[in-house]
Structures are given as structure tokens and as C-alpha cells.
Write an enzyme that holds these catalytic residues in place. Structure first.
Site, short mmCIF file in Angstrom:
data_model
loop_
_atom_site.label_atom_id
_atom_site.label_comp_id
_atom_site.label_asym_id
_atom_site.label_seq_id
_atom_site.Cartn_x
_atom_site.Cartn_y
_atom_site.Cartn_z
N PRO A 159 91.29 37.81 49.53
CA PRO A 159 92.08 37.70 48.25
C PRO A 159 93.37 38.34 48.26
O PRO A 159 93.47 39.66 48.75
CB PRO A 159 91.12 38.46 47.25
CG PRO A 159 90.41 39.11 47.90
CD PRO A 159 90.07 38.73 49.20
N CYS A 195 91.43 47.64 45.42
CA CYS A 195 92.99 47.65 45.32
C CYS A 195 93.26 49.11 45.28
O CYS A 195 92.93 49.85 44.66
CB CYS A 195 93.39 47.00 44.64
SG CYS A 195 95.28 47.00 44.26
N LYS A 234 84.24 43.57 46.38
CA LYS A 234 84.87 44.19 47.56
C LYS A 234 85.50 45.34 47.35
O LYS A 234 85.93 45.83 46.24
CB LYS A 234 86.16 43.42 47.76
CG LYS A 234 86.96 43.52 48.70
CD LYS A 234 88.15 42.60 49.11
CE LYS A 234 88.75 42.60 50.61
NZ LYS A 234 89.44 44.00 50.59
N GLY A 283 89.08 44.71 58.02
CA GLY A 283 89.93 45.73 58.59
C GLY A 283 90.02 45.68 60.22
O GLY A 283 88.83 45.18 60.72
N GLU A 291 96.21 40.35 56.39
CA GLU A 291 97.31 40.33 57.22
C GLU A 291 97.28 39.65 58.44
O GLU A 291 98.35 38.65 58.82
CB GLU A 291 97.87 41.91 57.54
CG GLU A 291 99.27 41.83 57.79
CD GLU A 291 100.08 43.15 57.30
OE1 GLU A 291 101.05 43.69 58.06
OE2 GLU A 291 99.37 43.78 56.32
#
Length: 486
Positions: free
Chosen positions: A23, A108, A147, A209, A233
Site C-alpha cells: 500500500p 506508517c 501491517k 524491506g 520502492e
């Protein structure tokens, strides 16, 4: 049909998904999800949605979920941020018919999450999280997932995961960084933490990650034993990551722009995606970078993309045999590849100092202050520095302001009450007083008003007297006329 749980949910509903698109706020919109699915992604998440806004705003629901309903976009998990059990569940009930699961964002780490009290800033509030997940698990017709980010301590991270599982979480995504690890301080994600969680719980676990290419995915699954791997990313810089390919950037950009024509999204999303895809090339062609930042239409973005493609094709045509990539990159800049964030102590040049062309700059640069200390500056601060080279961002050099006696904000230097303007205005109004320092003239205006009213009374009195005399005179005339007639 009964709600599937745990392993059965992952196998049947999520179709044993191993390759997952994370997300991403303003980045994992429908068009990007469809592009990612075409190139190997097996499961996608929506961008994080704010539960309270989703609940109260029909337009927000329509723009962020309802209008994006698409048969090819499944399986799909909708992610919410929330800090209230009732609000979270009511929002989830409005979304559950459009997805395969609801995810609670507990990962977040951004400042906006701290201010809003959600995301990773709830990770110490276990009682609240238990109540949120218990209620969601009870009320929703689809599974609830979470998450999370890890704690520095592995044992605490494991207990945290077990608490969420016990409360009713059916799938857990573990980002192997703490909430303090973000931006240039992100560092390396701890797969050791993820492995410990995977061994300690009986529900499916996704790892997040350190994922930049397909070999990272395979290595992560092998080392941690997770069911799937999530990329954020890495996926943004190479949508074909899960295919194990490094395609030409313009191929991915053109395909994405075609999807956007069929499934429109805000222009800011499109621009952000092209900045990611063309990241390395835009370090070379700075002028086109500026053009991409300024264009106002989709056609304008298409034109910039076409020009970037032509420039790269010219480079390829003029390439010498045996020439190697510059800027320390593994591939030539026109090929989709990972972006490695510079660390806090690295210079502004990206990925090494050899072969860097003049004018190439990093995403974030380290600037030297006059006192010789280097500090990390954001893009905004870098722009301010360019406009004013003497500007300093050292907090200790900021001017100190006297505080308002009432609220603590900076007070007006000429305020008669020693207050900020807001507090001064309230007091001056209440006391019918003036404060020339803030330009507040309640007393003066009140006195002027009284004076005006008094003058009006003085004008009205003679008028009444004159009107009375005229009426008496008129009556006398009429009477005299009557007498003469008679």
C-alpha cells in the site's frame, strides 16, 4: 459462505500469493496496480485510506475505491488507518464488498501519522489494537489483516505479533524496520525479526524491506520462511521486478500511460510515477526534469516521456563498444533498476563518486554549513538555500520570541496586554479596549458610535419642532379660509 481464516484464506482467497505490491499513498492507485499485475504481482493493496474521512465523505469513498472497482484488480486488500474501533469497523463495512480483506495500518512512520495518532504510533497501545481487531473480526464478512513495523527488541516484536494473532488478525505483514528507520535513516531491514515472527505465529506472514529485485524476494523467502514478499520502492522503480526483468524505462512508462487513459487518476500520481521510473535519467537531463515538474496535462507528460525516450535512444546510438554505466549504476540509466537511498553521512552524489556527470544531484543532498557541520536537507530546504545561500536551518540560530501570557504563542511586541493577536482580540473585545500594536480599536470605535448617535438625536429635535410649527400654521390658514367662506 463462512469466512476463511489463516492459511485457508491465503491459499484460496489470495491464491497463494507470493509477490505483493505494498500500500503506497498516492502511488498504488488502480492504474499502477494493473501495470504491476501484468508484470508478475499476484496481490495488491490500495493506498492507505483514512477511516474517518472514508466514513463521512461519499466523494472520498467513490474516488478512492468505488470508482476503481475492476474485475482484473483482484485479489485486493483495502488498507485503513484508524485509532477508534467503531470508526474503523464502520468504514471497513462500507469497503468490504469491494475487496478480499481489510488491512489495519500499524506501520506508517511519517509525521502525519504521529499527528493523527495512527500507523506505527499505535504500536504501544496493545489494548486499543486488541479492541479494534476483535470488533473487526466479529463484524466484517472478510478477514482482517495487519501491517506492522518491528520493535528494536525481537522478543517484544514476537509478543506484539502474537497479540495481534490472538485478537483475530488473519495475515500479518512485517516491515523489518522500526518506526524511527525512515528516509535517509532507513538502513537495512531486519529479516531476523521477520523470521522470529514467522516461527512464532500460526497465520501467514508477508515480509517487507530490502526488496530491490527478484533474487531478493527468493532469498527473503528462503531465509525467513514467509509466505510472500511485499515490495514498495523496488516496485515503483521497476514494475517488472517480480518477473525478474529490467526492461527499458520507456516501455514501462508508455504502458502505464496507456492504462491511465483507460483508468484516469490525478495528474500528480502520474507525474510521481514517471519521476520514479525515470529517476536516474532525470539526473542527467535536468531540463526535462523541470519540464516534467511543470506540465499541467496528461498529454504534456506524454510529450516529456517521448522526449526522454528520444534522448536515450540517441545515447544508445552513439554508445561506444565496451562503455560501462556511469553514476555507479548496475545498468545504464534508461533501464529500470533499484534506487539506493544515500545514507545520512554520504555526499549528495548518488551511489558512489566515480563517473558522476556534472550537474547530477541526489534525491536528498548534504549541504555544508558555514561552521563546517554537515546536515541533511530536504528538497524544500535545498531550494530555499539556492534562493538565499546565507540562509541557515540551525534551530539554535532561530530568533527567540517572547510568549503570549495566555496561550504560549509568540506575543506582539507592541501589544498592551502582552498577548498574541488572537488572545488580544478576545480580551480587547471583552473589555472594550484598544490595542494599537495589533490595530484593534474597539474602544475608539465604540466612543465614535456613541458620539454619532448623540449628534443624530440633536439633529432630529429641531426638525420635529419645525414640523410642529408648520402644522400649526397650516391649521390656522385652513381655519381662516373656512371662516371667510362661511
Amino acid at each position: 459462505m463462512p469466512k476463511l481464516r489463516g492459511e485457508a484464506f491465503w491459499r484460496e482467497t489470495l491464491r497463494s500469493a507470493h509477490y505483493v505490491v505494498a500500500p503506497m499513498v498516492d502511488q498504488s492507485e488502480l492504474a499502477w496496480r494493473l501495470l504491476s499485475r501484468r508484470h508478475g504481482a499476484q496481490l495488491c493493496y490500495t493506498p492507505m485510506l483514512h477511516a474517518q474521512v472514508f466514513l463521512r465523505d461519499a466523494n472520498y469513498r467513490r474516488e478512492n475505491l468505488y470508482d476503481e472497482a475492476c474485475p482484473e484488480d483482484r485479489p485486493l486488500i483495502v488498507q485503513f488507518c484508524a485509532n477508534d474501533p467503531e470508526v474503523f469497523v464502520q468504514a471497513a463495512l462500507l469497503a468490504q464488498d469491494y475487496c478480499d480483506a481489510i488491512d489495519l495500518n500499524l506501520g506508517c512512520p511519517q509525521m502525519i501519522a504521529k499527528r493523527g495518532h495512527y500507523g506505527a504510533f499505535l504500536q504501544e497501545e496493545w489494548d486499543l489494537l486488541q479492541r479494534m481487531i476483535l470488533l473487526a473480526n466479529e463484524k466484517l464478512s472478510v478477514p482482517i489483516t495487519c501491517k506492522i513495523r518491528v520493535f528494536p527488541d525481537i522478543d517484544k516484536t514476537v509478543k506484539y505479533a502474537q497479540m495481534l494473532e490472538k485478537a483475530g488478525c488473519q495475515l500479518l505483514t512485517v516491515h523489518g524496520r522500526t518506526k524511527e528507520q525512515k528516509g535517509p535513516l532507513a538502513g537495512v531491514a531486519s529479516w531476523e525479526h521477520i523470521q522470529a515472527v514467522r516461527k512464532a505465529v500460526n497465520i501467514p506472514v508477508f515480509a517487507n524491506g530490502n526488496i530491490q529485485c527478484l533474487s531478493d524476494v527468493e532469498e527473503c523467502i528462503r531465509k525467513t520462511g514467509v509466505h510472500g514478499v511485499m515490495s514498495a520502492e523496488g516496485n515503483l522503480h521497476n514494475p517488472a521486478l517480480f518477473e525478474g526483468r529490467n526492461p527499458l524505462v520507456w516501455e514501462m512508462a508508455e504502458e502505464y500511460l496507456e492504462i491511465v487513459r483507460k483508468h484516469p487518476c490525478p495528474l500528480s500520481y502520474v507525474r510521481a510515477h514517471l519521476f520514479k521510473l525515470w529517476h536516474h535519467t532525470l539526473q542527467v537531463y535536468q531540463q526535462l526534469r523541470e519540464e516534467l515538474a511543470k506540465v499541467k496535462t496528461l498529454e504534456g507528460i506524454v510529450d516529456v516521456n517521448r522526449e526522454l525516450k528520444l534522448r536515450c535512444q540517441e545515447e544508445i546510438a552513439n554508445q561506444k563498444e565496451g562503455e560501462k554505466p556511469k553514476q555507479g549504476l548496475p545498468f545504464f540509466h534508461w533501464i529500470c533498476q533499484p534506487y539506493i537511498r544515500p545514507g545520512p553521512k554520504e555526499r549528495c552524489r548518488e551511489n558512489g563518486d566515480s563517473g558522476t556527470e556534472k550537474g547530477v544531484r541526489g534525491k536528498r543532498a548534504l549541504e555544508e554549513e558555514e561552521d563546517g557541520n554537515s546536515e541533511l536537507l530536504s528538497k524544500n530546504k535545498q531550494k530555499k538555500k539556492l534562493r538565499n545561500p546565507n540562509k541557515s536551518f540551525d534551530p539554535s540560530l532561530k530568533p527567540k520570541y517572547a510568549k503570549c501570557d495566555q496561550c504560549g504563542n509568540p506575543k506582539g511586541t507592541k501589544c498592551v496586554f502582552n498577548m498574541c493577536r488572537g488572545c488580544c482580540k478576545k480580551r480587547a473585545f471583552k473589555e472594550v479596549a484598544d490595542c494599537p500594536g495589533h490595530g484593534l480599536l474597539f474602544k475608539t470605535k465604540y466612543e465614535k458610535s456613541l458620539s454619532w448617535q448623540h449628534s443624530q438625536r440633536g439633529i432630529q429635535t429641531p426638525e420635529i419642532s419645525q414640523r410642529g410649527d408648520a402644522e400649526v400654521g397650516e391649521t390656522a390658514v385652513l381655519k381662516e379660509a373656512g371662516d371667510s367662506t362661511g
